[in-house]
Design a protein around this motif. Structure first.
Motif, PDB file in Angstrom:
ATOM      1  N   TYR A 131      -0.275  -1.501   8.437  1.00 48.45           N
ATOM      2  CA  TYR A 131       0.482  -0.481   7.694  1.00 48.45           C
ATOM      3  C   TYR A 131       0.147   0.898   8.238  1.00 48.45           C
ATOM      4  O   TYR A 131      -0.806   1.063   9.007  1.00 48.45           O
ATOM      5  CB  TYR A 131       0.222  -0.579   6.178  1.00 48.45           C
ATOM      6  N   ARG A 244       1.765  -1.928   0.514  1.00 51.01           N
ATOM      7  CA  ARG A 244       1.745  -0.504   0.163  1.00 51.01           C
ATOM      8  C   ARG A 244       3.014   0.180   0.634  1.00 51.01           C
ATOM      9  O   ARG A 244       3.748  -0.375   1.464  1.00 51.01           O
ATOM     10  CB  ARG A 244       0.585   0.189   0.922  1.00 51.01           C
ATOM     11  N   ASP A 336      -0.591   5.216   2.139  1.00 52.98           N
ATOM     12  CA  ASP A 336      -1.176   3.894   2.418  1.00 52.98           C
ATOM     13  C   ASP A 336      -2.004   3.392   1.240  1.00 52.98           C
ATOM     14  O   ASP A 336      -2.414   2.232   1.233  1.00 52.98           O
ATOM     15  CB  ASP A 336      -2.041   3.934   3.689  1.00 52.98           C
ATOM     16  N   ASN A 337      -2.250   4.250   0.273  1.00 53.74           N
ATOM     17  CA  ASN A 337      -3.003   3.821  -0.913  1.00 53.74           C
ATOM     18  C   ASN A 337      -2.101   3.660  -2.132  1.00 53.74           C
ATOM     19  O   ASN A 337      -2.583   3.599  -3.255  1.00 53.74           O
ATOM     20  CB  ASN A 337      -4.123   4.830  -1.218  1.00 53.74           C
ATOM     21  N   ASP A 346      -7.135   0.610  -3.895  1.00 53.50           N
ATOM     22  CA  ASP A 346      -7.993   1.345  -2.958  1.00 53.50           C
ATOM     23  C   ASP A 346      -8.841   2.411  -3.646  1.00 53.50           C
ATOM     24  O   ASP A 346      -8.664   3.605  -3.455  1.00 53.50           O
ATOM     25  CB  ASP A 346      -7.161   1.958  -1.822  1.00 53.50           C
TER      26      ASP A 346
HETATM   27 MG    MG Z   1      -6.780   2.709   1.776  1.00 54.04          MG
END
Ligand code: MG
Ligand code: AMP
Length: 584
Positions: A131, A244, A336-337, A346
């Motif tokens: 990702y 994500r 990405d979180n 995360d």
């Molecule tokens: Mg992360």
């Protein structure tokens, strides 16, 4: 279903009396809890089976093109690994018998040091996901699972899918310059917080187990050139999926050749995780007015990707509204979180508010701009949804009107949910913007503890005979060190608040019970985590386990546990405790 043949379902069926009691009409099959041994769990590998794979299987750091994952096996070194803490309620959702935690080989299996002999968990199928992400507002390109390795998906007896991931299990092609490992400190924080959030009723990834590796890992916690050896650890984290926003963005932003993967991945995600959208029909009436000329209406049922985007936007909005309700600050809301399922994922330098400060950020890296501070989270959620929607738009899965509608839905849903939560927190029936606005303003001026204040607020009585000078008595423990002028401001607020309560006419005790069901007594304050970490680093895991037990019942009074509801002591106001770096 699975790549191999399914395992025999050698389950111990247990009748759950607590479920049966008083529910005569329930069918008996609903009351049976399945308890399986590790070997008998029902593994599936849909991600590997249905999505494009990296043809290489080495772990050399590199760009992985045209693929959603790379096959990789856990490789963290272990020596006498120990089970620090585990979650019985996660075992329950996986149909895992909690006796399995006692197996001497459990720490080896859940550090990835050995695989299940005779079982169907084949490490041949474990993988790291590819990702990308926007970090602090800038496109960072490929990131990927640099230290998390997915073992596979478990299908439980309710046909629910649960992805199991070992975080800190060794290098992957996405590790870049890092070591693929995790330390005990950050693993305890992730384990405890994900379980605490679940018990607060907030959507989140879960954690099954936490084991030490018995090896040391070097970390420069303050980024000041003084690395320290810290105990290594591995969390087995669990979610229906760890996809994500960045999982979709990476393929949209890589240009033409990968655009097809956005669609493939979207189809996969909708099929497995958004069945309502997969099965939606015209009769669902998912249409909306675009507000453009002649009452133009766009029918969401005609484009499943648009309907899906709207659902992702709404789930994200609802999640962030709930964070605001309990004072949770994620700290690193990079795309990405951001979970595609609207879960909190995360856990890094997160923090719950102690003293109310809208500009609070728990992340030392975030201090200069406070992009991810408490008060900014709703706007950041919108910005992130915008990036995700752009990825779908680039892949030509949605049009401009659909994009705009999703953004609008995010804003409306966030406001609706936030107002509903705040209304419940103060025990009113209708949102009162002025009263709640002034309250938050007062709380910020006097740096009032966000958790303890709302809990105490439920003790205000509607009895109008209470003299002015006694009005603040129920709030005394939260209104510390305030001068005369501030006392007057608070008294005036409480008077207006009391008048509102009287107008509603809900009995005091009833209102108190309702308020206490949304205002937690116990939250995972960073200093509590730190005390548990200090002991665990000396090999004593009792405080981690105690803290888990307390955080499993955040809304209950729990007599004898009041010390876990205390404000941070003086020692906690130092970097590394109330403020954290991303070093983990
Ligand atoms: Mg992360
Ligand atoms: P995070 O800040 O934890 O969301 O991580 C951002 C990116 O850095 C992700 O791609 C992680 O997998 C990666 N990462 C963080 N720590 C490590 C580590 N110790 N080893 C390898 N990759 C890491």
């Amino acid at each position: 279903m699975s790549l191999g043949s399914p395992p025999p379902a050698v389950a111990t069926a247990v009748s759950d009396d607590s479920v049966t009691d008083g529910l005569e009409n329930q069918s008996s099959s609903e009351n049976v809890r399945v308890k399986l041994k590790l070997e008998d769990l029902n593994w599936d590998h849909s991600f590997v089976r249905e999505l494009p794979s990296d043809p290489r299987t080495d772990i050399i750091s590199r760009e992985v093109l045209h693929a959603c994952y790379s096959k990789v096996s856990p490789s963290a070194e272990v020596e006498n690994p120990q089970l620090v803490v585990w979650s019985e309620s996660v075992a329950d959702i996986l149909d895992l018998d909690s006796k399995e935690f006692e197996r001497p080989d459990f720490p080896f299996l859940f550090s990835g040091a050995s695989s299940l002999k005779g079982g169907y968990l084949s490490l041949r199928l474990s993988y790291a996901q590819c990702y990308g992400g926007h970090q602090f507002g800038m496109w960072a390109g490929q990131l990927g699972d640099g230290r998390a390795i997915t073992l596979g998906e478990l299908l439980n007896s309710k046909s629910q899918r649960w992805e199991l991931q070992l975080k800190g299990a060794g290098k992957t092609p996405y590790s870049r310059f890092a070591d693929g490992l995790a330390v005990l400190r950050s693993s305890i924080r992730e384990f405890l917080c994900s379980e605490a959030m679940h018990s607060l009723g907030i959507p989140t990834s879960r954690a099954l187990s936490l084991v030490t590796t018995g090896k040391f890992v070097s970390r420069d916690m303050f980024y000041d050139g003084n690395p320290k050896d810290e105990p290594g650890a591995i969390v087995c984290r669990v979610a229906p999926s760890f996809l994500r926003f960045g999982s979709f963005q990476i393929h949209a932003l890589r240009g033409k050749e990968d655009l097809g993967i956005v669609r493939t991945l979207a189809d996969y995600t909708i099929k497995h995780h958004f069945p309502r959208i997969e099965n939606m029909s015209k009769s669902d009436g998912l249409s909306f007015s675009t507000g453009e000329g002649n009452n133009a209406v766009v029918d969401l049922t005609s484009n499943k990707y648009a309907a899906w985007l709207v659902e992702v936007a709404e789930r994200t909005a609802s999640l962030i509204a709930r964070w605001q309700g309990v004072g949770f600050t994620h700290g690193v809301l990079n795309t990405d979180n951001m979970s595609i399922l609207g879960l909190t994922i995360d856990y890094g330098p997160f923090g719950f508010l102690d003293a109310f400060d809208p500009s609070f950020t728990p992340n030392t890296t975030d201090i200069p701009g406070r992009r991810y501070c408490f008060a900014n989270q709703p706007d950041i959620g919108s910005w992130n949804i915008g990036q995700f929607a752009s990825a779908l738009s680039t892949a030509q899965l949605i049009n401009k009107e659909e994009f705009n509608y999703a953004m609008e839905r995010y804003g409306t849903k966030l406001m609706d949910d936030y107002q509903a939560i705040m209304t419940k927190k103060v025990g009113l029936l209708k949102y009162n913007k002025e009263l709640i606005g002034e309250l938050l303003n007062n709380m910020a001026v006097d740096k009032v503890d966000y958790t303890n204040f709302f809990r105490l607020l439920s003790n205000i009585r509607t009895d109008s005979n209470v003299p002015d000078e006694e009005l603040l008595v129920p709030l005394k423990a939260a209104l510390l060190d305030i001068g005369r002028e501030r006392r007057e401001a608070w008294t005036s607020w409480v008077k207006r608040y009391r008048a509102e309560l009287s107008a509603i006419g809900v009995p005091d005790e009833e209102r108190k019970a309702s308020m206490n069901s949304v205002n937690p007594k116990y939250i995972l304050r960073n200093y509590l985590c730190q005390s548990a970490i200090d002991m665990a680093e000396q090999g004593d895991f009792r405080e981690v386990r105690r803290l888990l037990k307390v955080m499993e019942r955040p809304y209950d009074e729990q007599p004898g546990m009041e010390r876990y509801a205390r404000l941070p002591p003086a020692w906690a106001y130092r970097p590394g405790v109330c403020m954290l770096s991303c070093s983990s």
